[in-house]
Design a protein around this motif. Sequence first.
Motif, PDB file in Angstrom:
ATOM      1  N   UNK A  81       4.033  -5.526  80.277  1.00 16.25           N
ATOM      2  CA  UNK A  81       2.588  -5.323  80.196  1.00 16.25           C
ATOM      3  C   UNK A  81       2.198  -4.136  79.321  1.00 16.25           C
ATOM      4  N   UNK A  82       3.130  -3.242  79.056  1.00 21.56           N
ATOM      5  CA  UNK A  82       2.836  -2.058  78.249  1.00 21.56           C
ATOM      6  C   UNK A  82       2.856  -2.341  76.743  1.00 21.56           C
ATOM      7  N   UNK A  83       3.245  -3.527  76.341  1.00 24.95           N
ATOM      8  CA  UNK A  83       3.253  -3.868  74.915  1.00 24.95           C
ATOM      9  C   UNK A  83       1.822  -3.851  74.374  1.00 24.95           C
ATOM     10  N   UNK A  84       1.638  -3.316  73.176  1.00 31.64           N
ATOM     11  CA  UNK A  84       0.307  -3.261  72.561  1.00 31.64           C
ATOM     12  C   UNK A  84      -0.206  -4.674  72.293  1.00 31.64           C
ATOM     13  N   UNK A  85      -1.517  -4.810  72.154  1.00 33.37           N
ATOM     14  CA  UNK A  85      -2.147  -6.125  72.097  1.00 33.37           C
ATOM     15  C   UNK A  85      -1.673  -6.976  70.924  1.00 33.37           C
ATOM     16  N   UNK A  86      -1.642  -6.405  69.715  1.00 35.49           N
ATOM     17  CA  UNK A  86      -1.283  -7.219  68.559  1.00 35.49           C
ATOM     18  C   UNK A  86       0.155  -7.723  68.622  1.00 35.49           C
ATOM     19  N   UNK A  87       1.136  -6.863  68.885  1.00 39.93           N
ATOM     20  CA  UNK A  87       2.493  -7.403  69.029  1.00 39.93           C
ATOM     21  C   UNK A  87       2.646  -8.346  70.227  1.00 39.93           C
ATOM     22  N   UNK A  88       1.828  -8.139  71.274  1.00 34.48           N
ATOM     23  CA  UNK A  88       1.872  -9.052  72.418  1.00 34.48           C
ATOM     24  C   UNK A  88       1.358 -10.433  72.025  1.00 34.48           C
ATOM     25  N   UNK A  89       0.321 -10.472  71.182  1.00 34.29           N
ATOM     26  CA  UNK A  89      -0.158 -11.758  70.685  1.00 34.29           C
ATOM     27  C   UNK A  89       0.946 -12.448  69.878  1.00 34.29           C
ATOM     28  N   UNK A 114       9.086 -10.813  70.434  1.00 30.59           N
ATOM     29  CA  UNK A 114       9.567 -11.222  71.754  1.00 30.59           C
ATOM     30  C   UNK A 114      10.538 -10.231  72.380  1.00 30.59           C
ATOM     31  N   UNK A 115      11.396  -9.618  71.552  1.00 34.09           N
ATOM     32  CA  UNK A 115      12.333  -8.623  72.074  1.00 34.09           C
ATOM     33  C   UNK A 115      11.583  -7.423  72.635  1.00 34.09           C
ATOM     34  N   UNK A 116      10.524  -7.021  71.931  1.00 34.67           N
ATOM     35  CA  UNK A 116       9.709  -5.903  72.409  1.00 34.67           C
ATOM     36  C   UNK A 116       8.971  -6.275  73.683  1.00 34.67           C
ATOM     37  N   UNK A 117       8.512  -7.518  73.771  1.00 35.85           N
ATOM     38  CA  UNK A 117       7.825  -7.980  74.975  1.00 35.85           C
ATOM     39  C   UNK A 117       8.738  -7.914  76.185  1.00 35.85           C
ATOM     40  N   UNK A 118       9.980  -8.336  75.991  1.00 37.51           N
ATOM     41  CA  UNK A 118      10.943  -8.291  77.095  1.00 37.51           C
ATOM     42  C   UNK A 118      11.200  -6.855  77.541  1.00 37.51           C
ATOM     43  N   UNK A 119      11.183  -5.940  76.593  1.00 38.50           N
ATOM     44  CA  UNK A 119      11.453  -4.534  76.897  1.00 38.50           C
ATOM     45  C   UNK A 119      10.258  -3.833  77.535  1.00 38.50           C
ATOM     46  N   UNK A 120       9.050  -4.074  76.999  1.00 38.68           N
ATOM     47  CA  UNK A 120       7.870  -3.316  77.418  1.00 38.68           C
ATOM     48  C   UNK A 120       6.997  -4.027  78.449  1.00 38.68           C
ATOM     49  N   UNK A 159      -2.027  -5.039  80.007  1.00 40.42           N
ATOM     50  CA  UNK A 159      -1.860  -6.332  80.691  1.00 40.42           C
ATOM     51  C   UNK A 159      -1.389  -7.405  79.703  1.00 40.42           C
ATOM     52  N   UNK A 160      -0.445  -7.023  78.873  1.00 43.13           N
ATOM     53  CA  UNK A 160       0.008  -7.905  77.797  1.00 43.13           C
ATOM     54  C   UNK A 160       0.544  -9.229  78.319  1.00 43.13           C
TER      55      UNK A 160
END
Length: 339
Positions: free
Chosen positions: A165-173, A157-163, A97-98
Amino acid sequence: MPVVPPGSKILVTGASGFIAVHVVHEALKAGFQVVGTVRSSDKGDYLTELFSKQYPGKFTYKIAEDLEAPGAFDDAVRGVQGVLHTASPFHFNAEGKALQALVNPAVNGTKSVLKSIKDHGTEVQRVVITSSFAAILDPARTPPVNYTEADWNESSPAESEKLGDKQASQPAYRASKTLAERAAWNFVEKEKPQWDLSTINPPLVLGPILHQVNAPEKLNTSVSSVWGALHGSKSEDDLPGALGCVVDVRDVAIAHVKALQVPEAGGERFAVTIGQFTQQGVVDVIHDASWIPEELKKQVPIGKKGNYNVTQNNLSGAKAEKVLGVKYHSFKSTIEDAL
């Protein structure tokens, strides 16, 4: 003349947080009247009691339960001359739920408060936002990198756009802090409000606790790591242990208040830090502290004292020293006061 002179009324959003309570304290010490937004009357009453004896009548609070709700800050921004926006989630409990738990609250909360200021904060002259080293450090770059305020985190941010809610917690932060800060600068560029903007970008923040904590498991994310080291959460295998960069919460608070006042701070980002630290450094401070009981020290690994030779990134806090006049606490005092 200060942009927002002492005696002015200012707003601190998310006033019950670890950093924010220190920000309120420093603002009161500097002579400001402070309005804080909190999620509940319980938190607001705690802060009122905390500051009532030394600064009677100088702190009041307003409830803002949902940071993302349109108009959540409309009432709070009326009649204030400066805004310190600290409200943003800092935790790593966002698996699956990133966006919902981290990214959206940070970005939408920032947009919400800035829109409220533009529409209803007619007296506001400067806004200071609590960002993070996470908005500067790019994990795609191989350490060691010497970072400054000129750098931006592009990969999270690029990873957030790609993944999503599936982005892991630390990179989502990291993505949440970057996207929220970008949103703030974009807002100012597009809307051209009557106020200007500064951001404060600290790395891991440690030091004494002023906010409401009812049990050790309720400690904020950063301080709980040091408290855990004192109570047996680390082993010899964790040493020397690269931990990134660090700063004292009191210095972060002072930087926020100074950024309200110093004319040259407008339009600028400020990294606040004393630089790198390690797990070995933490345990060295613990073992050197004569006031810590020996029975507690027995739970703390020893490692090789002074062995801080690890490969990790660095962040310069020199700009905040030069422009804002921040005088940093020592690493020793920061760790000791966090225990």
